[in-house]
Design a protein around this motif. Structure first.
Motif, mmCIF file in Angstrom:
data_model
loop_
_atom_site.group_PDB
_atom_site.id
_atom_site.type_symbol
_atom_site.label_atom_id
_atom_site.label_comp_id
_atom_site.label_asym_id
_atom_site.label_seq_id
_atom_site.Cartn_x
_atom_site.Cartn_y
_atom_site.Cartn_z
ATOM 1 N N ARG A 1 2.660 1.836 4.891
ATOM 2 C CA ARG A 1 1.693 0.995 4.835
ATOM 3 C C ARG A 1 1.415 0.141 5.982
ATOM 4 O O ARG A 1 0.302 -0.077 6.681
ATOM 5 C CB ARG A 1 1.440 0.009 3.652
ATOM 6 N N TYR B 1 1.531 -2.504 -3.271
ATOM 7 C CA TYR B 1 1.429 -1.560 -1.940
ATOM 8 C C TYR B 1 0.410 -0.197 -2.209
ATOM 9 O O TYR B 1 0.971 0.382 -3.247
ATOM 10 C CB TYR B 1 2.417 -1.508 -1.295
ATOM 11 N N TRP C 1 -1.241 3.186 -0.189
ATOM 12 C CA TRP C 1 -1.337 3.960 1.066
ATOM 13 C C TRP C 1 -2.598 4.850 0.904
ATOM 14 O O TRP C 1 -2.737 5.305 -0.093
ATOM 15 C CB TRP C 1 -0.262 4.690 1.307
ATOM 16 N N ARG D 1 -3.218 2.251 4.101
ATOM 17 C CA ARG D 1 -3.723 0.964 4.180
ATOM 18 C C ARG D 1 -5.400 1.105 4.774
ATOM 19 O O ARG D 1 -5.466 1.606 6.147
ATOM 20 C CB ARG D 1 -3.010 -0.010 4.944
ATOM 21 N N ARG E 1 0.784 -8.945 5.900
ATOM 22 C CA ARG E 1 1.297 -7.864 6.378
ATOM 23 C C ARG E 1 2.340 -8.606 7.794
ATOM 24 O O ARG E 1 1.854 -8.981 8.683
ATOM 25 C CB ARG E 1 0.503 -7.028 7.353
#
Length: 684
Positions: free
Chosen positions: A348, A378, A380, A382, A444
């Motif tokens: 991600r 999380y 994916w 992102r 992040r």
């Protein structure tokens, strides 16, 4: 007589196994008056086995020769430094053991010449143990470990040039010359398995070091790399996965490989059945003369008993096979939920296009998360959030969590993310950030391995951001209004003519000094207004860093002309955004700017001459760069600012008699200097 044992493991398959073996034998070494010195030249966490990297260090002595004489000259200081450490250890009178990599015939003379410079080492008796594997097995290991990362040509050249493994007869002869034949032990690894380390070989190593058989550690082959095409693809897809964090092991790499190998065996995935035939046979032919000479030295008919298996392998196809989606699912299901979540977070946060196998693995991980209703924060891929908060952090362990909490507490109607770049902090900042990020998916983090010297921290931070709206908040500052982001987004939406907006902040002082508001109203050109212009911003830097929100002009990446190294950087960024729109002003106080001794501009509120002594040249470079960017449209404004710096340089000269800063400033900005010198008069 005091002894020094040098252990060389000259093939990849055995290197880490030998390292682990020696590490596990440390207690036994102490029983036989042997000091094991774990000095390890820094290596990449990607290549190193983390469980060992943290415990085992070794003397490399600059053994590898990558660029002939130039390289030997470059490593001379390293060799001397390591031998100095070894000499200090030898002063204790105990025997010394040093574990090394691959000795190169071109660099060994450097080692021996430097060794003679140290009295304690020179007085010791040298013993050498060489563990030498088959070159065909070694080439196969290199090929598998560099699966799709390096071309066969590159692997071949590394094998032939970098390590000189076709010249091991020269190495052995040189070692015998310096140590004596009776003190040189050559242990041959006969297996054709590219990963197998024969247990009896390590037991022979124990014997050569004088470790009694009944107390020698059990050899381990835990560091087995996958052998099948699907397993190698999995390994490559996670090649950059951070098994260590800030040099501390988090995930065990050997557990990762063990899982891959177990899936290979369970599913019956066959080992890769081919090699680049031309390179393989060419390398083997180059190794024959040296192997023959070495065999003669040892009184053997041949060095390696079994025939070369590469002769029977088919040539490498033009297109390498690729792991299928179903094979990928099989591997993913073998990992625990913690591993899968960590892998998903890794993909991600990648700021680059994924190659096909990485993309397939990330897709399967996301599929697995959805199918199993995972609570992982999380997902994916992102998606780019409309709003981003950008944070630079450097040694701010006391403040960074409050900064992150203040961003997390924002009540924004649209998604936002918090991008943090830790500039190689040497306190606990990075660990605090990573722990927080593991619990908050909007964070992040990115960690720089070296402290930024030329704006790499800013370059990295800005390159990671592709949002529409961007706010800034340094790691030692924080937001106080939970609606700050939303209010500024609303303002920019209501005023499309604005490219940025800001508000006053409360400046607090860690030394207990009274707090104040910045900017004070009397600093605002024309008083309090809703809109300001780039011309107003040239009067002074009115905008405190953590008060600004940009309509981000770098969504598609930073242009080549952008200079991330300028100081003060925030003023530069404000000006670049004010170039394309108006500056909006909100009167609410929504942030705190923290003043403390470690702040970059801690000197700005003291004596301005002292401040210019520290940062004046950087400010001149910023004014000069901005003036060129604006093509002299605001020359008078930048010249006025530059003259203030140059005036302080004159005061420094008058007080100290040192005109260095004045000379450098004039050379840096000749146009500003010309106008400045034409207007000043120095009275005697």
């Amino acid at each position: 007589m005091q002894k020094i044992y040098l252990v060389y493991s000259i093939w990849d398959a055995a290197y880490w196994s030998t390292a682990y073996f020696l590490q596990s034998a440390r207690q036994e070494f102490s029983k036989i008056n042997l000091t094991y010195n774990p000095y390890f030249l820094p290596i990449s966490q990607v290549w190193g086995h983390d469980a060992i990297t943290q415990q085992l260090k070794c003397y490399w002595f600059g053994m590898r020769s990558r660029a002939g004489a130039d390289y030997l000259h470059a490593v001379d200081a390293i060799v001397t430094s390591h031998l100095q450490q070894l000499d200090a250890d030898a002063a204790s009178g105990r025997n010394i053991l040093a574990f090394c990599g691959s000795p190169h015939p071109d660099s060994l003379p450097l080692f021996f010449s430097r060794l003679a410079m140290f009295p304690h080492l020179k007085a010791c008796e040298l013993h050498v143990v060489m563990l030498l594997g088959r070159q065909d097995s070694e080439l196969r290991t290199r090929f598998l470990r560099n699966w799709k990362k390096r071309s066969p040509d590159k692997i071949y050249m590394l094998q032939l040039r970098e390590d000189g493994r076709h010249r091991m007869d020269e190495v052995y002869s040189m070692l015998m010359h310096h140590c004596g034949k009776e003190n040189c032990h050559l242990l041959l690894h006969q297996s054709t398995d590219p990963h197998m380390v024969e247990p009896q070989l390590l037991m022979q190593l124990s014997s050569a070091l004088g470790i009694p058989e009944d107390v020698a550690p059990i050899p381990s082959n835990e560091f087995s790399f996958p052998l099948s095409a699907p397993g190698l693809d999995m390994s490559r897809a996670l090649f950059g996965f951070p098994f260590s964090f800030k040099q501390k092991p988090v995930w065990k790499r050997d557990d990762f490989y063990r899982i891959l190998r177990s899936v290979e065996q369970k599913e019956g995935y066959a080992p890769v059945p081919f090699m680049p035939r031309e390179h393989a046979l060419d390398l083997l032919s180059k190794c024959v003369p040296g192997n023959t000479r070495l065999a003669e030295t040892l009184g053997k008919e041949t060095l390696f008993a079994s025939p070369h298996p590469l002769d029977t392998l088919p040539d490498m196809p033009s297109t390498l096979p690729e792991m299928s989606t179903q094979q990928c699912r099989t591997f993913v299901s073998a990992f625990s939920s913690e591993w899968r979540q960590a892998f998903l977070r890794y993909f991600r946060d990648q700021n680059r296009p994924l190659h096909s196998v990485e993309h397939r693995l990330a897709s399967v991980l996301e599929e697995y998360r959805q199918r199993n209703h995972s609570q992982s924060p999380y997902t994916w891929p992102r998606t780019t959030s409309p709003v981003a908060v950008l944070t630079l952090c450097r040694n701010q362990e006391a403040f960074i969590e409050q900064c992150m909490e203040s961003v997390t507490d924002q009540r924004c109607k649209i998604p936002f993310e918090h991008i943090i770049v830790d500039d190689s902090s040497n306190d606990d900042s990075a660990s605090i950030i990573d722990n927080y990020a593991s619990r908050h998916a909007h964070v992040r983090p990115m960690y720089l391995s070296c402290h930024a010297a030329h704006g790499e921290n800013v370059q990295t931070l800005f390159s990671l951001c592709h949002s529409t709206y961007v706010a800034l908040c340094d790691g030692d500052d924080y937001f106080t209004d939970p609606y700050k982001l939303q209010k500024q987004v609303d303002f920019l939406d209501m005023h499309p003519q604005c490219s940025l907006c800001f508000h006053p902040v409360d400046a607090i002082y860690e030394d207990g000094s009274p707090s104040r508001v910045y900017p004070p109203e009397n600093l605002l050109p024309g008083g309090v207004r809703t809109f300001y212009t780039v011309k107003d911003l040239l009067f002074a830097n009115l905008i405190q860093t953590n008060s600004v929100m940009y309509r981000w002009r770098f969504r598609d990446g930073l242009p080549d002309w952008f200079d991330p190294s300028l100081i003060p950087g925030d003023w530069y960024w404000h000006l670049l955004h004010a170039e394309v729109g108006l500056i909006g002003y909100l009167q609410e106080h929504m942030s705190v700017y923290r003043r403390h001794a470690a702040s970059l501009y801690a000197s700005a509120e003291g004596d301005h001459v002292d401040h210019r002594n520290l940062h004046g040249l950087e400010e001149l470079r910023m004014y000069n760069t901005c003036n060129k960017h604006f093509s002299n449209r605001y020359y008078k404004d930048f010249c006025r600012l530059a003259m203030g710096v140059l005036t302080d340089f004159v005061h420094i000269y008058a007080k100290s008699g040192d005109d260095t800063l004045l000379q450098k400033g004039c050379k840096l900005c000749p146009e500003f200097a010309r106008d400045f010198l034409s207007q000043i008069r120095i009275d005697s």
